[in-house]
Design a protein around this motif. Structure first.
Motif, PDB file in Angstrom:
ATOM      1  N   CYS A  33      -6.254  13.474  -0.682  1.00  0.00           N
ATOM      2  CA  CYS A  33      -6.736  12.244  -1.332  1.00  0.00           C
ATOM      3  C   CYS A  33      -7.491  11.436  -0.283  1.00  0.00           C
ATOM      4  O   CYS A  33      -6.938  11.135   0.774  1.00  0.00           O
ATOM      5  CB  CYS A  33      -5.561  11.433  -1.867  1.00  0.00           C
ATOM      6  N   PRO A  34      -8.791  11.138  -0.512  1.00  0.00           N
ATOM      7  CA  PRO A  34      -9.581  10.422   0.509  1.00  0.00           C
ATOM      8  C   PRO A  34      -8.957   9.079   0.885  1.00  0.00           C
ATOM      9  O   PRO A  34      -8.948   8.694   2.057  1.00  0.00           O
ATOM     10  CB  PRO A  34     -10.939  10.209  -0.171  1.00  0.00           C
ATOM     11  N   ALA A  35      -8.435   8.352  -0.093  1.00  0.00           N
ATOM     12  CA  ALA A  35      -7.847   7.034   0.191  1.00  0.00           C
ATOM     13  C   ALA A  35      -6.620   7.162   1.089  1.00  0.00           C
ATOM     14  O   ALA A  35      -6.430   6.370   2.016  1.00  0.00           O
ATOM     15  CB  ALA A  35      -7.462   6.332  -1.114  1.00  0.00           C
ATOM     16  N   CYS A  36      -5.792   8.172   0.831  1.00  0.00           N
ATOM     17  CA  CYS A  36      -4.593   8.367   1.648  1.00  0.00           C
ATOM     18  C   CYS A  36      -4.954   8.894   3.037  1.00  0.00           C
ATOM     19  O   CYS A  36      -4.385   8.459   4.039  1.00  0.00           O
ATOM     20  CB  CYS A  36      -3.615   9.310   0.951  1.00  0.00           C
ATOM     21  N   LEU A  37      -5.924   9.831   3.100  1.00  0.00           N
ATOM     22  CA  LEU A  37      -6.322  10.406   4.383  1.00  0.00           C
ATOM     23  C   LEU A  37      -6.947   9.338   5.288  1.00  0.00           C
ATOM     24  O   LEU A  37      -6.747   9.359   6.497  1.00  0.00           O
ATOM     25  CB  LEU A  37      -7.314  11.565   4.176  1.00  0.00           C
ATOM     26  N   SER A  38      -7.662   8.407   4.712  1.00  0.00           N
ATOM     27  CA  SER A  38      -8.336   7.374   5.515  1.00  0.00           C
ATOM     28  C   SER A  38      -7.343   6.318   6.004  1.00  0.00           C
ATOM     29  O   SER A  38      -7.683   5.483   6.829  1.00  0.00           O
ATOM     30  CB  SER A  38      -9.424   6.683   4.681  1.00  0.00           C
ATOM     31  N   GLY A  39      -6.116   6.339   5.469  1.00  0.00           N
ATOM     32  CA  GLY A  39      -5.138   5.310   5.853  1.00  0.00           C
ATOM     33  C   GLY A  39      -5.229   4.086   4.961  1.00  0.00           C
ATOM     34  O   GLY A  39      -4.383   3.197   5.011  1.00  0.00           O
ATOM     35  N   ARG A  91       0.875  -1.178   0.000  1.00  0.00           N
ATOM     36  CA  ARG A  91       0.000   0.000   0.000  1.00  0.00           C
ATOM     37  C   ARG A  91       0.898   1.210   0.000  1.00  0.00           C
ATOM     38  O   ARG A  91       1.859   1.266   0.751  1.00  0.00           O
ATOM     39  CB  ARG A  91      -0.880   0.018   1.251  1.00  0.00           C
ATOM     40  N   SER A  92       0.584   2.196  -0.860  1.00  0.00           N
ATOM     41  CA  SER A  92       1.434   3.380  -0.891  1.00  0.00           C
ATOM     42  C   SER A  92       0.595   4.646  -1.022  1.00  0.00           C
ATOM     43  O   SER A  92      -0.570   4.604  -1.442  1.00  0.00           O
ATOM     44  CB  SER A  92       2.440   3.278  -2.035  1.00  0.00           C
ATOM     45  N   ARG A  93       1.207   5.760  -0.668  1.00  0.00           N
ATOM     46  CA  ARG A  93       0.553   7.065  -0.781  1.00  0.00           C
ATOM     47  C   ARG A  93       0.772   7.597  -2.184  1.00  0.00           C
ATOM     48  O   ARG A  93       1.809   7.362  -2.784  1.00  0.00           O
ATOM     49  CB  ARG A  93       1.162   8.033   0.237  1.00  0.00           C
ATOM     50  N   CYS A  94      -0.235   8.338  -2.684  1.00  0.00           N
ATOM     51  CA  CYS A  94      -0.116   8.856  -4.053  1.00  0.00           C
ATOM     52  C   CYS A  94       0.529  10.237  -4.086  1.00  0.00           C
ATOM     53  O   CYS A  94       0.972  10.686  -5.141  1.00  0.00           O
ATOM     54  CB  CYS A  94      -1.478   8.894  -4.724  1.00  0.00           C
ATOM     55  N   GLY A  95       0.572  10.917  -2.954  1.00  0.00           N
ATOM     56  CA  GLY A  95       1.217  12.225  -2.926  1.00  0.00           C
ATOM     57  C   GLY A  95       0.262  13.398  -3.149  1.00  0.00           C
ATOM     58  O   GLY A  95       0.658  14.543  -3.007  1.00  0.00           O
ATOM     59  N   HIS A  96      -0.986  13.099  -3.525  1.00  0.00           N
ATOM     60  CA  HIS A  96      -1.964  14.177  -3.701  1.00  0.00           C
ATOM     61  C   HIS A  96      -2.504  14.625  -2.345  1.00  0.00           C
ATOM     62  O   HIS A  96      -2.867  13.788  -1.520  1.00  0.00           O
ATOM     63  CB  HIS A  96      -3.130  13.717  -4.584  1.00  0.00           C
ATOM     64  N   ALA A  97      -2.540  15.964  -2.166  1.00  0.00           N
ATOM     65  CA  ALA A  97      -3.110  16.494  -0.928  1.00  0.00           C
ATOM     66  C   ALA A  97      -4.617  16.205  -0.919  1.00  0.00           C
ATOM     67  O   ALA A  97      -5.256  16.218  -1.977  1.00  0.00           O
ATOM     68  CB  ALA A  97      -2.869  18.008  -0.858  1.00  0.00           C
TER      69      ALA A  97
END
Ligand SMILES: [Zn+2]
Length: 119
Positions: free
Chosen positions: A46-52, A38-44
């Motif tokens: 981003c719901p998927a990244c913010l949710s963990g 699982r990796s972060r996309c780097g977009h500020a």
């Protein structure tokens, strides 16, 4: 795995035929390991990244001539790549098994040839 003969009777040609027949069913084959990450996309924001939850993806890792490689594998290709990696492992296992059987067969043939020369 079906064995062509017993270790006591098979010839080196039997061993080669056994390897060829087993290998025929193991393509495509590749060596490497398929990993899930699982990796972060780097977009500020981003719901998927913010949710963990982040972004799941598969990567094929391996090493060739001492150099590591990592190749991204799209989700729709994961099944095919996994099958090839499994085949690669089976092929490697087969080649390891082939070693002692082939050497034993060669030694028996050499012993037989020496006996025939003496008599
Ligand atoms: Zn993201």
């Amino acid at each position: 795995m079906i064995r062509a003969g017993t270790d006591e009777t098979e010839s080196s040609a039997d061993v080669v035929r056994w390897i060829e027949s087993e290998v025929a069913g193991l393509w495509p084959a590749m060596l490497g390991s398929l990993s899930f990450r699982r990796s972060r996309c780097g977009h500020a924001n981003c719901p998927a990244c913010l949710s963990g939850e982040q972004h799941p993806s598969h990567v094929l890792y391996g090493r060739h001539n001492g150099r590591r490689f990592a190749v991204y594998v799209p989700e729709d290709l994961v099944g095919e790549v996994r099958r090839a990696v499994d085949n690669g492992r089976a092929l490697q296992d087969l080649l390891v098994q082939a070693g002692p059987r082939y050497v034993k067969a060669l030694k028996r043939e050499r012993a037989g040839a020496l006996k025939r020369k003496k008599s």
